[in-house]
Scaffold this motif. Structure first.
Motif, PDB file in Angstrom:
ATOM      1  N   GLY A 224       0.776  -1.224   0.000  1.00  0.00           N
ATOM      2  CA  GLY A 224       0.000   0.000   0.000  1.00  0.00           C
ATOM      3  C   GLY A 224       0.804   1.269   0.000  1.00  0.00           C
ATOM      4  O   GLY A 224       0.225   2.363  -0.070  1.00  0.00           O
ATOM      5  N   CYS A 225       2.126   1.190   0.082  1.00  0.00           N
ATOM      6  CA  CYS A 225       3.000   2.368   0.075  1.00  0.00           C
ATOM      7  C   CYS A 225       3.596   2.519  -1.322  1.00  0.00           C
ATOM      8  O   CYS A 225       4.243   1.599  -1.829  1.00  0.00           O
ATOM      9  CB  CYS A 225       4.096   2.238   1.119  1.00  0.00           C
ATOM     10  SG  CYS A 225       5.256   3.633   1.159  1.00  0.00           S
ATOM     11  N   HIS A 226       3.399   3.664  -1.920  1.00  0.00           N
ATOM     12  CA  HIS A 226       3.895   3.939  -3.274  1.00  0.00           C
ATOM     13  C   HIS A 226       5.265   4.610  -3.158  1.00  0.00           C
ATOM     14  O   HIS A 226       5.402   5.702  -2.589  1.00  0.00           O
ATOM     15  CB  HIS A 226       2.924   4.845  -4.020  1.00  0.00           C
ATOM     16  CG  HIS A 226       3.155   4.884  -5.501  1.00  0.00           C
ATOM     17  ND1 HIS A 226       2.960   3.789  -6.322  1.00  0.00           N
ATOM     18  CD2 HIS A 226       3.586   5.876  -6.309  1.00  0.00           C
ATOM     19  CE1 HIS A 226       3.242   4.114  -7.571  1.00  0.00           C
ATOM     20  NE2 HIS A 226       3.624   5.378  -7.588  1.00  0.00           N
ATOM     21  N   VAL A 227       6.287   3.944  -3.687  1.00  0.00           N
ATOM     22  CA  VAL A 227       7.667   4.427  -3.607  1.00  0.00           C
ATOM     23  C   VAL A 227       8.104   4.871  -4.993  1.00  0.00           C
ATOM     24  O   VAL A 227       7.925   4.135  -5.972  1.00  0.00           O
ATOM     25  CB  VAL A 227       8.604   3.334  -3.066  1.00  0.00           C
ATOM     26  CG1 VAL A 227      10.008   3.894  -2.856  1.00  0.00           C
ATOM     27  CG2 VAL A 227       8.061   2.774  -1.760  1.00  0.00           C
ATOM     28  N   MET A 228       8.703   6.068  -5.074  1.00  0.00           N
ATOM     29  CA  MET A 228       9.126   6.645  -6.354  1.00  0.00           C
ATOM     30  C   MET A 228      10.564   7.122  -6.247  1.00  0.00           C
ATOM     31  O   MET A 228      10.969   7.677  -5.216  1.00  0.00           O
ATOM     32  CB  MET A 228       8.223   7.824  -6.726  1.00  0.00           C
ATOM     33  CG  MET A 228       6.769   7.451  -6.924  1.00  0.00           C
ATOM     34  SD  MET A 228       5.678   8.883  -6.778  1.00  0.00           S
ATOM     35  CE  MET A 228       5.696   9.132  -5.008  1.00  0.00           C
ATOM     36  N   ASN A 229      11.304   6.895  -7.312  1.00  0.00           N
ATOM     37  CA  ASN A 229      12.680   7.370  -7.413  1.00  0.00           C
ATOM     38  C   ASN A 229      12.868   8.013  -8.784  1.00  0.00           C
ATOM     39  O   ASN A 229      12.963   7.313  -9.796  1.00  0.00           O
ATOM     40  CB  ASN A 229      13.669   6.217  -7.226  1.00  0.00           C
ATOM     41  CG  ASN A 229      15.112   6.667  -7.417  1.00  0.00           C
ATOM     42  OD1 ASN A 229      15.461   7.807  -7.124  1.00  0.00           O
ATOM     43  ND2 ASN A 229      15.950   5.776  -7.921  1.00  0.00           N
ATOM     44  N   PRO A 230      12.895   9.350  -8.860  1.00  0.00           N
ATOM     45  CA  PRO A 230      13.109   9.986 -10.164  1.00  0.00           C
ATOM     46  C   PRO A 230      14.549   9.962 -10.624  1.00  0.00           C
ATOM     47  O   PRO A 230      14.817  10.217 -11.806  1.00  0.00           O
ATOM     48  CB  PRO A 230      12.632  11.420  -9.915  1.00  0.00           C
ATOM     49  CG  PRO A 230      12.881  11.635  -8.459  1.00  0.00           C
ATOM     50  CD  PRO A 230      12.657  10.309  -7.790  1.00  0.00           C
ATOM     51  N   GLY A 231      15.501   9.659  -9.711  1.00  0.00           N
ATOM     52  CA  GLY A 231      16.917   9.691 -10.083  1.00  0.00           C
ATOM     53  C   GLY A 231      17.387  11.110 -10.321  1.00  0.00           C
ATOM     54  O   GLY A 231      16.973  12.059  -9.654  1.00  0.00           O
ATOM     55  N   SER A 232      18.242  11.270 -11.300  1.00  0.00           N
ATOM     56  CA  SER A 232      18.738  12.592 -11.667  1.00  0.00           C
ATOM     57  C   SER A 232      17.877  13.165 -12.780  1.00  0.00           C
ATOM     58  O   SER A 232      17.304  12.437 -13.597  1.00  0.00           O
ATOM     59  CB  SER A 232      20.194  12.508 -12.124  1.00  0.00           C
ATOM     60  OG  SER A 232      20.664  13.792 -12.518  1.00  0.00           O
ATOM     61  N   VAL A 233      17.767  14.498 -12.809  1.00  0.00           N
ATOM     62  CA  VAL A 233      16.946  15.129 -13.834  1.00  0.00           C
ATOM     63  C   VAL A 233      17.542  14.929 -15.215  1.00  0.00           C
ATOM     64  O   VAL A 233      16.821  14.881 -16.217  1.00  0.00           O
ATOM     65  CB  VAL A 233      16.766  16.627 -13.511  1.00  0.00           C
ATOM     66  CG1 VAL A 233      18.096  17.361 -13.604  1.00  0.00           C
ATOM     67  CG2 VAL A 233      15.724  17.267 -14.409  1.00  0.00           C
ATOM     68  N   LEU A 234      18.863  14.776 -15.302  1.00  0.00           N
ATOM     69  CA  LEU A 234      19.544  14.499 -16.566  1.00  0.00           C
ATOM     70  C   LEU A 234      19.718  12.991 -16.696  1.00  0.00           C
ATOM     71  O   LEU A 234      20.314  12.344 -15.825  1.00  0.00           O
ATOM     72  CB  LEU A 234      20.901  15.196 -16.611  1.00  0.00           C
ATOM     73  CG  LEU A 234      20.884  16.732 -16.552  1.00  0.00           C
ATOM     74  CD1 LEU A 234      22.306  17.283 -16.547  1.00  0.00           C
ATOM     75  CD2 LEU A 234      20.082  17.313 -17.711  1.00  0.00           C
ATOM     76  N   VAL A 235      19.202  12.415 -17.765  1.00  0.00           N
ATOM     77  CA  VAL A 235      19.296  10.985 -17.998  1.00  0.00           C
ATOM     78  C   VAL A 235      20.715  10.647 -18.425  1.00  0.00           C
ATOM     79  O   VAL A 235      21.243  11.199 -19.395  1.00  0.00           O
ATOM     80  CB  VAL A 235      18.281  10.539 -19.062  1.00  0.00           C
ATOM     81  CG1 VAL A 235      18.380   9.041 -19.303  1.00  0.00           C
ATOM     82  CG2 VAL A 235      16.871  10.925 -18.636  1.00  0.00           C
ATOM     83  N   SER A 236      21.331   9.734 -17.704  1.00  0.00           N
ATOM     84  CA  SER A 236      22.709   9.358 -18.002  1.00  0.00           C
ATOM     85  C   SER A 236      22.781   8.587 -19.320  1.00  0.00           C
ATOM     86  O   SER A 236      21.991   7.661 -19.566  1.00  0.00           O
ATOM     87  CB  SER A 236      23.270   8.493 -16.864  1.00  0.00           C
ATOM     88  OG  SER A 236      24.580   8.068 -17.153  1.00  0.00           O
ATOM     89  N   GLY A 237      23.719   8.989 -20.189  1.00  0.00           N
ATOM     90  CA  GLY A 237      23.922   8.317 -21.460  1.00  0.00           C
ATOM     91  C   GLY A 237      22.999   8.771 -22.570  1.00  0.00           C
ATOM     92  O   GLY A 237      23.114   8.270 -23.690  1.00  0.00           O
ATOM     93  N   ARG A 238      22.074   9.670 -22.284  1.00  0.00           N
ATOM     94  CA  ARG A 238      21.140  10.172 -23.301  1.00  0.00           C
ATOM     95  C   ARG A 238      21.179  11.696 -23.249  1.00  0.00           C
ATOM     96  O   ARG A 238      20.613  12.315 -22.354  1.00  0.00           O
ATOM     97  CB  ARG A 238      19.733   9.641 -23.046  1.00  0.00           C
ATOM     98  CG  ARG A 238      19.641   8.126 -23.062  1.00  0.00           C
ATOM     99  CD  ARG A 238      18.294   7.654 -22.586  1.00  0.00           C
ATOM    100  NE  ARG A 238      17.215   8.151 -23.442  1.00  0.00           N
ATOM    101  CZ  ARG A 238      15.924   7.972 -23.184  1.00  0.00           C
ATOM    102  NH1 ARG A 238      15.554   7.314 -22.095  1.00  0.00           N
ATOM    103  NH2 ARG A 238      15.009   8.446 -24.006  1.00  0.00           N
ATOM    104  N   ARG A 239      21.821  12.287 -24.198  1.00  0.00           N
ATOM    105  CA  ARG A 239      22.002  13.729 -24.207  1.00  0.00           C
ATOM    106  C   ARG A 239      20.686  14.417 -24.596  1.00  0.00           C
ATOM    107  O   ARG A 239      19.995  14.018 -25.519  1.00  0.00           O
ATOM    108  CB  ARG A 239      23.112  14.119 -25.182  1.00  0.00           C
ATOM    109  CG  ARG A 239      23.441  15.603 -25.173  1.00  0.00           C
ATOM    110  CD  ARG A 239      24.641  15.904 -26.068  1.00  0.00           C
ATOM    111  NE  ARG A 239      24.973  17.305 -26.038  1.00  0.00           N
ATOM    112  CZ  ARG A 239      25.738  17.881 -25.125  1.00  0.00           C
ATOM    113  NH1 ARG A 239      26.263  17.134 -24.164  1.00  0.00           N
ATOM    114  NH2 ARG A 239      26.004  19.177 -25.166  1.00  0.00           N
ATOM    115  N   GLY A 240      20.387  15.484 -23.850  1.00  0.00           N
ATOM    116  CA  GLY A 240      19.199  16.272 -24.147  1.00  0.00           C
ATOM    117  C   GLY A 240      17.902  15.645 -23.703  1.00  0.00           C
ATOM    118  O   GLY A 240      16.845  15.995 -24.230  1.00  0.00           O
ATOM    119  N   VAL A 241      17.934  14.748 -22.716  1.00  0.00           N
ATOM    120  CA  VAL A 241      16.731  14.085 -22.218  1.00  0.00           C
ATOM    121  C   VAL A 241      16.614  14.371 -20.720  1.00  0.00           C
ATOM    122  O   VAL A 241      17.582  14.193 -19.976  1.00  0.00           O
ATOM    123  CB  VAL A 241      16.755  12.565 -22.470  1.00  0.00           C
ATOM    124  CG1 VAL A 241      15.500  11.898 -21.896  1.00  0.00           C
ATOM    125  CG2 VAL A 241      16.880  12.282 -23.955  1.00  0.00           C
TER     126      VAL A 241
END
Length: 829
Positions: A789-806
């Motif tokens: 019943g607990c919703h866990v979220m991890n957005p990580g870093s705002v810049l996607v590693s290995g994908r430029r401009g994402v």
């Protein structure tokens, strides 16, 4: 014409001034000189003129005689006769337990003050109701003891407010409004507000405890003020240092508020108290699990299951000190994994410590969680005395420091199963579903300082239904107002991070009026390195310039600044703490970024609100920027929704300090030729299916992807094999989430690995389970997972590693229709 006589020459004064024989002072006349005193009539009006001889003693105003108390003929009321009524009032209605001594005290009190009308006139029920309410107001605990001074004080106070067996109300009696109303604020426009109606008023724990029985209070179903129509007005950010601190009382089986003042430099004994409180919380949670109950009903059920071929059995936890003299016997231990001064692994509980041998131990379920020193775990194995281990090189069996002799050979190790939030609070579900729980739990405890779940929860659910759920059901395609945008690690020293943030904000700035998100969460580290520890020409000056650049970016979106709340969570590289830590692990909880660096951001919000003609945020209108602690919590609609915000690289720390266990099979990262699933899929880890081969708790189960369309269709053996080989990112996310939630603690490590302020350790608890946990971990894959019943979220870093401009972020909808929950989103910039 009669001349007016001067008061100096009055007869009485002349007699007093006439000198006696040989005396210079006047002698007072004998009392009998003036005759008997006659009381003046009540209608006499004293005159101010000296000619009418104003009396020396002023007359008292007329007071009507006080009504005489109605006489009550005392009776002897047997406790057995009162027991059914007391059980219905205390146990059924208020979830309290009466001891025999308390029942005797109440029977004596009711027989003396209510007399023979205790049953026919309903006098006893009113007395019992008032005693139960007052007992819970004073946080007396679950068990009402007759020898406690609290009960005697309650009965003494109640005795002075009774007349004729009835409880008086009014100025001389007990007040019925004070326990259900909030005190008026300094604002003259704010009248007295009933508990739970005004979210801007801080609902302390005392307020929630005085709201028992508020279902009988007449409250308007809808708030009248226009500002309360916005969902954001029912949201509150709770600082970790302002959160109420609780400790578990083993004797009363209840959480109690810590009255002592916390300190950042407490005595060493508080470290032991922090461990004891954490152990007791997990222990009581475990004993309420079905697999550890040994009642007659449970035993009969388990016997029937064994006859049907099931391997489910009831387990019993053995204290470490009870292992002595029981060589070769099988036991299950609950304790913390510790490292002895000799370097060997051991397990420690409140009774002692014993060395561990985990060379043959297997995790149950396999590879489902991490096990590191500092965690409280369950271990099933056999105790071996010193005679069996002589010459094998196992040290730590000398008995020094509470370590008993011998060793414990562990065969199975597992996490203590967690408990759903509804079961912990003892309240029913939002819609009265199958998770309805009757009695028990800690629903009357105000863990966040916003009101308890049983006192304020029903009222808040009605407001939530009207403000959020009904509009979402009416138009499910429109973007909801109750969204929270969670942006991961935002390194301001990288220009591409600001570009990604600007793109994300531009997507939400185009939403229709009244549909913009209510909150944005931006987390650190706000710099890649600990700039404050470098010195030289940079340091604090360079650090402030980064936030000035962030202020310039936010100024381009005045619509969001005036309609949303921006919450900033710091990291280990942020000031001031990084000035002496150099980016290393700092004690938790940590304070927010100082106002010295964030002043320009606050001025941007003030300018946007002023330009839009909105009032200041202190009056409940306009957007605002909140710099909070790490960790911190968001309360939405009182205690109904609790969102924990935490920034830490937990996954990397778990991998560095975990204990290596024996593995039967290797983890398969991905299936051959199977495309990698989308990262936006929600992984569901709910359910409590028993594992037939598990000797531990039945909640330790395997978990599947949340794919409802495929679950309804029959699958071939080949598809079943592909489902078993899940991607590594999914397995890593499940492992991380299960470890944290089962531990019920955000930092289950040793103090040397992750320091914690001992007096503020309760701010790191995940008990009761929150409705959502935002774990910003850049060393773990981004995910959205639901477990118990607990919703866990991890957005990580705002810049996607290995994908430029994402750019990547999480959009979370805590309440609403079909779109409820979190989902990963990406965009290009």
């Amino acid at each position: 014409m009669i001349p007016i006589q001067s008061p100096r020459k009055s007869p009485r004064n002349n007699q007093q001034q006439s000198p006696g024989k040989g005396d210079k002072r006047a002698k007072p006349p004998p009392p009998s000189f003036f005759g008997p005193k006659v009381a003046a009539p009540s209608s006499a009006i004293p005159s101010s003129s000296p000619a009418f001889a104003t009396p020396a003693h002023p007359l008292r105003p007329f007071q009507p005689p006080a009504p005489a108390k109605a006489a009550v003929l005392p009776i002897i009321l047997p406790p057995a006769t009162l027991r059914p009524l007391a059980f219905r009032t205390f146990t059924k209605k208020h979830s309290l337990t009466l001891t025999s001594s308390a029942l005797q005290e109440l029977a004596t009190f009711i027989g003396r003050h209510c007399g023979s009308g205790w049953r026919e006139e309903g006098l006893a029920e009113k007395v019992l109701e008032e005693v139960a309410r007052t007992w819970k107001n004073r946080n007396g605990g679950v068990i009402v003891d007759g020898t406690s001074p609290e009960l005697k004080d309650i009965l003494k106070t109640l005795e002075g407010n009774m007349s004729g067996g009835k409880i008086m109300s009014g100025p001389r009696g007990l007040s019925r409004q004070n326990s259900l109303m909030l005190e008026p604020t300094e604002d003259p426009n704010h009248s007295k507000t009933r508990l739970g109606l005004r979210p801007t008023t801080t609902l302390t724990r005392d307020d929630s405890q005085t709201s028992f029985g508020m279902s009988s209070v007449e409250i308007d179903e809808e708030p009248d003020e226009e500002e309360l129509q916005d969902v954001r007005r029912w949201m509150k950010v709770i600082n970790a240092f302002e959160q109420p601190r609780y400790t578990y009382n083993v004797a009363k089986k209840q959480f109690e508020k810590i009255a002592s003042k916390p300190s950042l430099l407490p005595p060493a004994s508080h470290k032991t108290e922090a461990f004891r409180n954490r152990y007791n919380a997990i222990h009581q949670r475990l004993l309420r699990n079905e697999a550890f109950q040994t009642s007659a009903v449970t035993s009969a059920r388990l016997t029937a299951l064994r006859r049907s071929g099931s391997t489910m059995q009831s387990h019993k936890i053995t204290p470490v000190a009870n292992l002595l003299g029981r060589h070769g016997t099988n036991h299950m231990l609950l304790g913390m994994l510790v490292i002895l001064p000799t370097g060997n692994l051991a397990i420690s509980d409140l009774t002692g410590t014993i060395g561990l041998d985990l060379s043959h131990a297997v995790a149950i379920p396999e590879d489902s969680a991490w096990f590191t020193p500092g965690m409280i775990v369950l271990i099933d194995g056999v105790y071996e005395e010193d005679e069996e281990t002589t010459g094998k090189g196992l040290s730590g069996s000398s008995g020094v420091g509470g370590t008993i002799g011998g060793r414990f050979q562990g065969f199975f190790i597992g996490q203590p199963p967690c408990e759903k939030r509804r079961a912990t609070l003892g309240v029913s579900g939002l819609d009265g579903g199958v998770d309805h729980t009757i009695g028990g739990g800690f629903g009357w405890i105000d863990f966040l300082g916003v009101g308890s779940a049983r006192a304020v929860g029903p009222r808040m659910r009605k407001v939530e239904q009207r403000l959020v759920r009904q509009p979402a059901l009416a138009d499910p395609d429109s973007p909801g107002r109750g969204r929270v945008v969670i942006v991961g690690e935002l390194n301001l020293d990288q220009p591409r991070s600001l570009q990604a943030l600007k793109k994300i904000l531009s997507l939400y700035a185009t939403d229709p009026e009244g549909s913009t998100p209510m909150a944005f969460v931006l987390s650190g580290n706000f710099t890649t390195h600990a700039v404050m520890a470098r010195g030289g020409s940079g340091g604090s000056i360079e650090y402030k310039e980064y936030f000035d650049a962030l202020a310039s970016t936010l100024a381009d979106f005045p619509t969001l600044l005036t309609t949303a709340t921006f919450i900033f969570v710091p990291g280990d590289n942020d000031g001031w703490v990084s000035a002496f830590s150099g980016g290393a692990a700092v004690p938790l909880p940590r304070k927010p970024v100082p106002d010295l660096f964030t002043s320009r951001i606050k001025r941007v919000f003030a300018a946007a609100n002023a330009e839009a003609g909105l009032l200041s945020t202190t009056e409940g209108k306009g957007g605002e920027a909140i710099w909070t602690t790490n960790p911190s919590r968001i309360s939405l609609f009182g205690p109904n929704h609790e969102i924990v915000l935490f920034r830490d690289d937990v996954s990397a720390r778990l991998r560095r300090s975990s204990v290596r266990l024996k593995s039967k099979t290797a983890i398969t990262a991905t299936a051959v030729g199977d495309p990698q699933p989308s990262q936006t899929e929600d992984v569901t880890m709910s359910g409590a299916n028993p594992t037939p081969s598990s000797p531990l708790a039945p909640n330790l189960e395997a978990m599947d992807l949340d794919d409802n369309t495929q679950a309804r269709q029959p699958r071939s053996p080949r598809e079943e094999g592909k489902e078993a080989a899940l991607p590594y990112d999914v397995l890593a996310a499940r492992r991380l989430v299960k470890t944290l939630l089962d531990q019920g603690y955000l930092a289950p490590f040793r103090q040397a690995i992750r320091p914690v302020h001992w007096d503020y350790a309760s701010a790191l608890y995940l008990y009761p389970l929150p409705t959502a946990l935002v774990l910003v971990d850049t060393t773990a894959p981004p995910f959205c997972v639901t477990y118990e019943g607990c919703h866990v979220m991890n957005p990580g870093s705002v810049l996607v590693s290995g994908r430029r401009g994402v750019a990547r972020w999480v959009e979370y909808t805590p309440v609403g229709g079909a779109g409820r929950g979190g989902r990963l989103r990406e965009c290009t910039f």
